[in-house]
Design an enzyme around this catalytic site. Structure first.
Site, short mmCIF file in Angstrom:
data_model
loop_
_atom_site.label_atom_id
_atom_site.label_comp_id
_atom_site.label_asym_id
_atom_site.label_seq_id
_atom_site.Cartn_x
_atom_site.Cartn_y
_atom_site.Cartn_z
N GLY A 7 0.83 -1.21 0.00
CA GLY A 7 0.00 0.00 0.00
C GLY A 7 0.86 1.25 0.00
O GLY A 7 2.05 1.18 -0.27
N ASN A 8 0.26 2.38 0.26
CA ASN A 8 1.02 3.62 0.39
C ASN A 8 0.41 4.48 1.49
O ASN A 8 -0.61 4.13 2.06
CB ASN A 8 1.10 4.36 -0.96
CG ASN A 8 -0.26 4.81 -1.44
OD1 ASN A 8 -0.90 5.64 -0.83
ND2 ASN A 8 -0.72 4.22 -2.55
#
Ligand code: CTP
Length: 402
Positions: A212-213
């Site tokens: 993810g980020n």
């Protein structure tokens, strides 16, 4: 905009209340009709009699109307709440912000604020340490999520002698901001359809792990909220975030880039504008394990093969029609050049550039520093502003509102 408008001026008990008679004069001079509501603490700093004389109206201080009061009804707050075009609380003390954040209705100002049908504008003023306290800052975040407008205090010398953030802006500035907000809340985007994406995407490695980020979703949610307050019909497609859904916004939750792609494609038709504020993952694991990967399976280290995700904006750009397409570019080097290249290759109308390395910009922050780069025309560099104000500035440009 102020001419003929019905404004409620709420005054709470801070030293900056001494400036309120001047503000009231400015508002009546602009031919606004003003009703004043104040707390008993505010009456220690400026008198109800002064404000009654200047507004040519009875001032409400008590929740229960006194004998002989012009405001006879016990439901005066409901009546005033429906009468007004906007309410400004100035100064808004830390105590009042806290009460508003939690829905208290224990004095004339908070009670009326809860019964309002029009925009509520807050001009906080307090000492620098009270302003910086995490409780105050958390309350402000909540208040923004409710759709209230915050006119941030200025940095300067405070009543205590300390210097810092907390000073109420000059009355002329307050008048101008109220004027600008009235203009915007006059539903200038009614009839427009907007699709906004927000947040990160999660790309599964197995049933429990993902890539993810750090996107918080705040910028996209601010855009959805601002557009909805201006009367647009807003659809918000969001990755996994912890942000409250703005009122009157249709929210669709997705997890992966592919799901976001499918949701955007399903809803893209008939949109006047699509704003891709989401930080969509560019790559996702090529295979997703059906079971949780055990350490024994990856004794030599875990080498995952990543495949390219669909570029949503590029697909939109390829069949864009009349829809105004807006992308975001988060850069750390050669920012303008890279952003302009993205604008062209993805066939966009605007790209919003922010530099992840600048303080007060990017993921997680409540503020942002952006440049709006149009396909045709001059780049606009905006100063550091709350994301809600950045959102309005973007909408102004996209819909040609000055
Ligand atoms: N975007 C998208 N679909 C993707 C990746 C990005 O629609 N699969 C959108 C983002 O929402 C954003 C814009 O494209 O509005 C910018 O994406 P970014 O990832 O910064 O640009 P790239 O072209 O992928 O280039 P790079 O990562 O090399 O900077």
């Amino acid at each position: 905009m102020l001419k003929g408008k019905k404004i409620i001026l709420g005054v709470t008990g801070g030293i900056a209340a001494y400036k309120i008679p001047l503000l009231l004069r400015l508002l009546t001079k602009a031919n606004a009709g003003v009703r004043v509501v104040m707390t008993t603490a505010a009456a220690q700093f400026t008198t109800p009699e002064t404000l009654a004389a200047l507004s040519r109206n009875e001032v409400v201080v008590d929740i229960f109307p006194k004998q002989g009061s012009v405001i006879k009804s016990e439901t005066w707050h409901v009546m005033l709440g429906q009468w007004a075009d906007a309410m400004l609380i100035a100064p808004a003390t830390a105590n009042t912000l806290a009460k508003l954040a939690y829905g208290y209705a224990d004095n004339a100002v908070t009670m009326l604020a809860l019964a309002l049908r029009c925009p509520l504008i807050l001009a906080p003023a307090m000492d620098v340490d009270m302003w910086n306290h995490p409780a105050t800052q958390q309350n402000l975040t909540k208040l923004r999520e409710y759709g209230y407008f915050i006119l941030p205090p200025e940095i300067g010398e405070l009543a205590s002698g300390l210097v810092g953030e907390g000073r109420m802006p000059e009355v002329e500035t307050l008048r101008d901001r109220v004027d600008a907000i009235l203009e915007r809340s006059y539903q200038d985007m009614r009839g427009k359809k907007i699709l906004v994406t927000a947040g990160p995407t999660y790309e599964a490695l197995d049933p429990v792990r993902f890539i993810g980020n750090r996107s918080s979703g705040k910028m996209g949610f601010a855009l959805a909220q601002a557009a909805s307050l201006r009367g647009a019909d807003v659809t918000l497609i969001s990755g996994p975030v912890h942000v409250e859904t703005p009122r009157n916004v249709k929210r669709i939750d997705v997890e992966s880039a592919e799901q976001m792609h499918n949701a955007v494609m399903k809803h893209r038709k008939h949109q006047d504008s699509i704003i891709m504020a989401a930080a969509v993952a560019d790559y996702a694991p090529a295979t997703v394990a059906a079971h949780k990967i055990k350490k024994e399976e990856m004794k030599q280290g875990w080498y995952a093969v990543l495949k390219k995700t669909p570029d949503i904006l590029e697909s939109l750009g390829a069949k864009k029609g009349k829809t105004i397409l807006v992308g975001f570019a988060l850069e750390t080097t050669n920012d303008v050049k890279n952003a302009t290249a993205k604008l062209k290759t993805k066939n966009l109308d605007f790209i919003i550039l922010n530099n992840a390395l600048q303080e007060g910009a990017g993921f997680g922050s409540d503020t942002n520093i952006v440049s709006i780069i149009p396909r045709n025309g001059k780049t606009i560099r905006l100063p550091k502003m709350p994301k809600f104000d950045v959102a309005n500035a973007i909408l102004d440009r996209v819909f040609n509102k000055g």
